[in-house]
Design a protein around this motif. Structure first.
Motif, PDB file in Angstrom:
ATOM      1  N   LYS A 193       9.744  -5.179 -40.888  1.00  0.00           N
ATOM      2  CA  LYS A 193       9.941  -4.425 -39.786  1.00  0.00           C
ATOM      3  C   LYS A 193      11.093  -3.472 -40.083  1.00  0.00           C
ATOM      4  CE  LYS A 193       9.920  -5.976 -35.601  1.00  0.00           C
ATOM      5  NZ  LYS A 193       9.795  -6.648 -34.403  1.00  0.00           N
ATOM      6  N   SER A 194      10.771  -1.977 -39.614  1.00  0.00           N
ATOM      7  CA  SER A 194      11.873  -1.129 -39.940  1.00  0.00           C
ATOM      8  C   SER A 194      13.083  -1.628 -39.348  1.00  0.00           C
ATOM      9  CB  SER A 194      11.233   0.173 -39.103  1.00  0.00           C
ATOM     10  OG  SER A 194      12.348   1.110 -39.366  1.00  0.00           O
ATOM     11  N   GLY A 195      14.230  -1.408 -39.903  1.00  0.00           N
ATOM     12  CA  GLY A 195      15.563  -1.868 -39.598  1.00  0.00           C
ATOM     13  C   GLY A 195      15.891  -3.293 -39.763  1.00  0.00           C
ATOM     14  N   VAL A 199      12.494  -7.527 -44.748  1.00  0.00           N
ATOM     15  CA  VAL A 199      11.509  -7.097 -45.406  1.00  0.00           C
ATOM     16  C   VAL A 199      11.207  -8.126 -46.507  1.00  0.00           C
ATOM     17  CG1 VAL A 199       9.947  -5.404 -46.967  1.00  0.00           C
ATOM     18  CG2 VAL A 199      11.417  -4.604 -44.810  1.00  0.00           C
ATOM     19  N   PHE A 231       5.114  -3.700 -40.701  1.00  0.00           N
ATOM     20  CA  PHE A 231       4.542  -2.582 -41.422  1.00  0.00           C
ATOM     21  C   PHE A 231       4.228  -3.349 -43.053  1.00  0.00           C
ATOM     22  CE2 PHE A 231       7.896  -1.310 -44.360  1.00  0.00           C
ATOM     23  CZ  PHE A 231       9.068  -1.398 -43.726  1.00  0.00           C
ATOM     24  N   HIS A 277       4.850   4.062 -37.075  1.00  0.00           N
ATOM     25  CA  HIS A 277       5.907   4.520 -38.063  1.00  0.00           C
ATOM     26  C   HIS A 277       6.186   3.584 -39.095  1.00  0.00           C
ATOM     27  CE1 HIS A 277       8.818   7.470 -39.305  1.00  0.00           C
ATOM     28  NE2 HIS A 277       9.717   6.448 -38.990  1.00  0.00           N
ATOM     29  N   THR A 278       6.155   3.974 -40.362  1.00  0.00           N
ATOM     30  CA  THR A 278       6.573   3.126 -41.548  1.00  0.00           C
ATOM     31  C   THR A 278       7.679   3.888 -42.070  1.00  0.00           C
ATOM     32  OG1 THR A 278       4.698   4.124 -42.866  1.00  0.00           O
ATOM     33  CG2 THR A 278       4.429   2.185 -41.861  1.00  0.00           C
ATOM     34  N   THR A 279       8.923   3.347 -42.279  1.00  0.00           N
ATOM     35  CA  THR A 279      10.124   3.641 -42.878  1.00  0.00           C
ATOM     36  C   THR A 279      10.802   2.663 -43.244  1.00  0.00           C
ATOM     37  OG1 THR A 279      11.919   5.134 -42.548  1.00  0.00           O
ATOM     38  CG2 THR A 279      11.465   3.696 -40.639  1.00  0.00           C
ATOM     39  N   PHE A 280      11.796   2.943 -44.328  1.00  0.00           N
ATOM     40  CA  PHE A 280      12.353   1.940 -44.950  1.00  0.00           C
ATOM     41  C   PHE A 280      14.004   2.068 -44.741  1.00  0.00           C
ATOM     42  CE2 PHE A 280       9.007   2.088 -48.113  1.00  0.00           C
ATOM     43  CZ  PHE A 280       8.595   0.686 -47.981  1.00  0.00           C
ATOM     44  N   LYS A 281      14.235   2.770 -43.698  1.00  0.00           N
ATOM     45  CA  LYS A 281      15.592   2.711 -43.178  1.00  0.00           C
ATOM     46  C   LYS A 281      16.219   1.563 -42.897  1.00  0.00           C
ATOM     47  CE  LYS A 281      15.859   7.744 -41.956  1.00  0.00           C
ATOM     48  NZ  LYS A 281      16.268   8.801 -41.056  1.00  0.00           N
ATOM     49  N   ILE A 288      16.528  -1.217 -44.139  1.00  0.00           N
ATOM     50  CA  ILE A 288      16.052  -2.674 -44.194  1.00  0.00           C
ATOM     51  C   ILE A 288      16.589  -3.302 -45.220  1.00  0.00           C
ATOM     52  CG2 ILE A 288      13.540  -1.864 -43.596  1.00  0.00           C
ATOM     53  CD1 ILE A 288      13.014  -1.742 -46.631  1.00  0.00           C
TER      54      ILE A 288
END
Length: 119
Positions: free
Chosen positions: A14-16, A19, A64, A108-112, A114
């Motif tokens: 999950k973002s934030g 992972v 994601f 929305h898929t982001t790696f911020k 994680i």
């Protein structure tokens, strides 16, 4: 030159949040189909015999998934699929299979922010 040594790196989470990173030697199969239609492409990934805590981690709602794959003989990794993921697990003979349905562009898929946890 022939390529035989397929490698992959799968990130699910999950973002934030946390992972899970899955790499060989864990067995996976995947079907990646892409088209130009406005609806999300649905990709199927099968992960074999994951530990119960890994199944729980990859099955969280609103997650994601990002799959990179290539041959070890090549330089770098190729992004194969990325998007929102829905997961379910079932038995097939002696195998416990966790199937991921990945819809590109679904979420929305982001790696911020994680934290990657190797499996």
């Amino acid at each position: 030159m022939c390529n035989f040594n397929r490698v992959y790196r799968l990130l699910v989470g999950k973002s934030g949040g946390k992972v899970v990173e899955i790499r060989p030697p864990l067995q996976i199969e995947f079907e990646i189909e892409k088209n130009a239609k406005p609806d999300p492409n649905i990709h199927r990934l099968k992960l074999y015999n994951l530990a119960p805590e890994t199944i729980e981690a990859v099955s969280k709602p609103d997650g994601f998934c990002v799959l990179y794959a290539d041959y070890a003989e090549d330089e770098g990794e190729v992004l194969m699929a990325a998007g929102g993921v829905d997961a379910y697990t079932y038995r097939e003979g002696t195998e416990r299979i966790t199937e991921l349905l990945v819809a590109d562009g679904k979420r929305h898929t982001t790696f911020k922010g994680i934290k990657i946890i190797p499996v």
